[in-house]
Design an enzyme around this catalytic site. Structure first.
Site, PDB file in Angstrom:
ATOM      1  CG  HIS A 270       1.584  -4.854   9.092  1.00 40.85           C
ATOM      2  ND1 HIS A 270       1.316  -6.167   8.765  1.00 40.85           N
ATOM      3  CD2 HIS A 270       1.484  -4.151   7.938  1.00 40.85           C
ATOM      4  CE1 HIS A 270       1.071  -6.244   7.468  1.00 40.85           C
ATOM      5  NE2 HIS A 270       1.165  -5.039   6.948  1.00 40.85           N
TER       6      HIS A 270
ATOM      7  CD  GLN B  54      -3.289   0.412   1.942  1.00 40.96           C
ATOM      8  OE1 GLN B  54      -3.390  -0.728   2.340  1.00 40.96           O
ATOM      9  NE2 GLN B  54      -4.131   1.350   2.289  1.00 40.96           N
TER      10      GLN B  54
ATOM     11  CD  GLN C 200       0.634  -9.860   5.486  1.00 41.84           C
ATOM     12  OE1 GLN C 200      -0.493  -9.399   5.613  1.00 41.84           O
ATOM     13  NE2 GLN C 200       1.226 -10.005   4.321  1.00 41.84           N
TER      14      GLN C 200
ATOM     15  CB  SER D   8       1.916  -5.216   3.580  1.00 38.87           C
ATOM     16  OG  SER D   8       0.741  -5.149   4.346  1.00 38.87           O
ATOM     17  CG  LEU D   9      -1.208  -4.831  -0.905  1.00 35.32           C
ATOM     18  CD1 LEU D   9      -1.586  -5.369  -2.279  1.00 35.32           C
ATOM     19  CD2 LEU D   9      -1.766  -3.448  -0.719  1.00 35.32           C
TER      20      LEU D   9
ATOM     21  NE  ARG E   5      -3.741  -8.101   4.429  1.00 40.41           N
ATOM     22  CZ  ARG E   5      -2.858  -7.121   4.226  1.00 40.41           C
ATOM     23  NH1 ARG E   5      -3.147  -6.159   3.354  1.00 40.41           N
ATOM     24  NH2 ARG E   5      -1.714  -7.099   4.875  1.00 40.41           N
TER      25      ARG E   5
END
Length: 311
Positions: free
Chosen positions: A203, A9, A252, A94-95, A119
């Site tokens: 996170h 992101q 995660q 991440s994503l 998500r």
């Protein structure tokens, strides 16, 4: 050896994917499939904005994934290459880990789009707007960042979210704690601390409600063994077992993105070429982690054609 890597992101921008879609029917096919899976015209939002809507987590996450997979699809269909032949590993930030799993055939495109939409919604809903924050600590390694987070916490959540590279660590948590961290960062050896324009504290343990949502969503999602091993964010190690992949994707949501360690581990495993698909965010990080590595950022047709000459 080569790794294909996928951005997270913050790499979204209005106009993303538009030129590629104009140039290739295979890119258009990807965007159409994602639109159909989500029941929304995400590609129009990617192409035309408004930026405020594209930046919303629930839109940005599937958009960034779709853009990277479109680049990969064009590379494969028009370039006649297959990821499993040209990549030894995949990884994403991440994503981007979902994108990597989709690229490696562990998740199909429609499932990936729906999971990322869910998500994004879950992460946004986990913490009321204004109660959480994130900050980038520049000129700070993980040890300094941990000291800053510990000093600023004062009983509130304040943890490392992303260990990006030797000079950039992102912290996440309760807004008060993150603001205190920004105020004391220089005293603890950071060059600069910057509050990030994000809508939620990703996170960190405050994301537990989102992790619970994703545990349920992932339990129902079909996950296959990837064609090449995936380096997982939370372990910085290669994984190929669908059961383990599922568990790590849940972890995660609240866990640290160990990007620096992941790149080091891939480099130590023999990877000397890192190819970033769909962005120009991770390549500079890789250079700061492994200065002797060769990097490439692949976004448009010119980039794809240049890459094909080197594969």
């Amino acid at each position: 050896m080569r790794a294909f890597i996928f951005p997270g992101q913050g790499s979204q921008s209005v106009g993303m994917g538009r030129a590629l879609a104009e140039a290739s029917p295979f890119a258009r096919e990807v965007f159409g499939e994602v639109d159909e899976a989500l029941g929304q015209n995400l590609f129009r939002l990617m192409s035309e904005g408004p930026e405020s809507d594209l930046t919303l987590t629930e839109n940005a996450q599937p958009a960034i994934m779709a853009n990277a997979i479109a680049v990969l699809r064009v590379l494969e269909k028009e370039g006649g290459v297959t990821l499993s032949d040209k990549a030894d590993f995949v990884a994403g930030h991440s994503l981007g880990e979902y994108t990597a799993l989709c690229a490696a055939g562990a998740l199909d495109l429609s499932t990936t789009a729906r999971l990322l939409k869910r998500r994004g919604q879950a992460m946004q809903a986990a913490v009321p707007v204004g109660e959480g924050a994130m900050a980038a600590l520049l000129g700070a390694d993980r040890e300094k960042a941990q000291a800053i987070a510990d000093a600023a916490a004062e009983g509130e959540v304040c943890t490392i979210a992303n260990d990006n590279d030797p000079s950039q660590v992102v912290i996440s948590g309760a807004r008060g704690a993150i603001e205190r961290a920004v105020a004391i960062a220089k005293d603890h050896g950071a060059k600069r601390a910057v509050l990030l324009p994000v809508s939620a504290p990703f996170h960190c343990p405050l994301m537990q409600p989102a992790a619970d949502v994703m545990e349920e969503a992932l339990a129902a999602a079909p996950i296959q063994s990837p064609l090449v091993p995936v380096y997982a964010n939370v372990t910085a190690a290669a994984v190929a077992d669908p059961v383990v992949i599922r568990a790590l994707l849940v972890e995660q949501v609240t866990g640290m993105v160990r990007w620096r360690e992941s790149v080091l581990a891939m480099h130590e495993a023999g990877v000397d070429h890192f190819v970033e698909l769909g962005g120009k965010v991770l390549s500079p990080m890789v250079k700061r982690i492994a200065p002797d590595a060769v990097t490439a950022s692949i976004i448009g047709m010119d980039d794809i054609e240049a890459l094909l000459k080197t594969l």
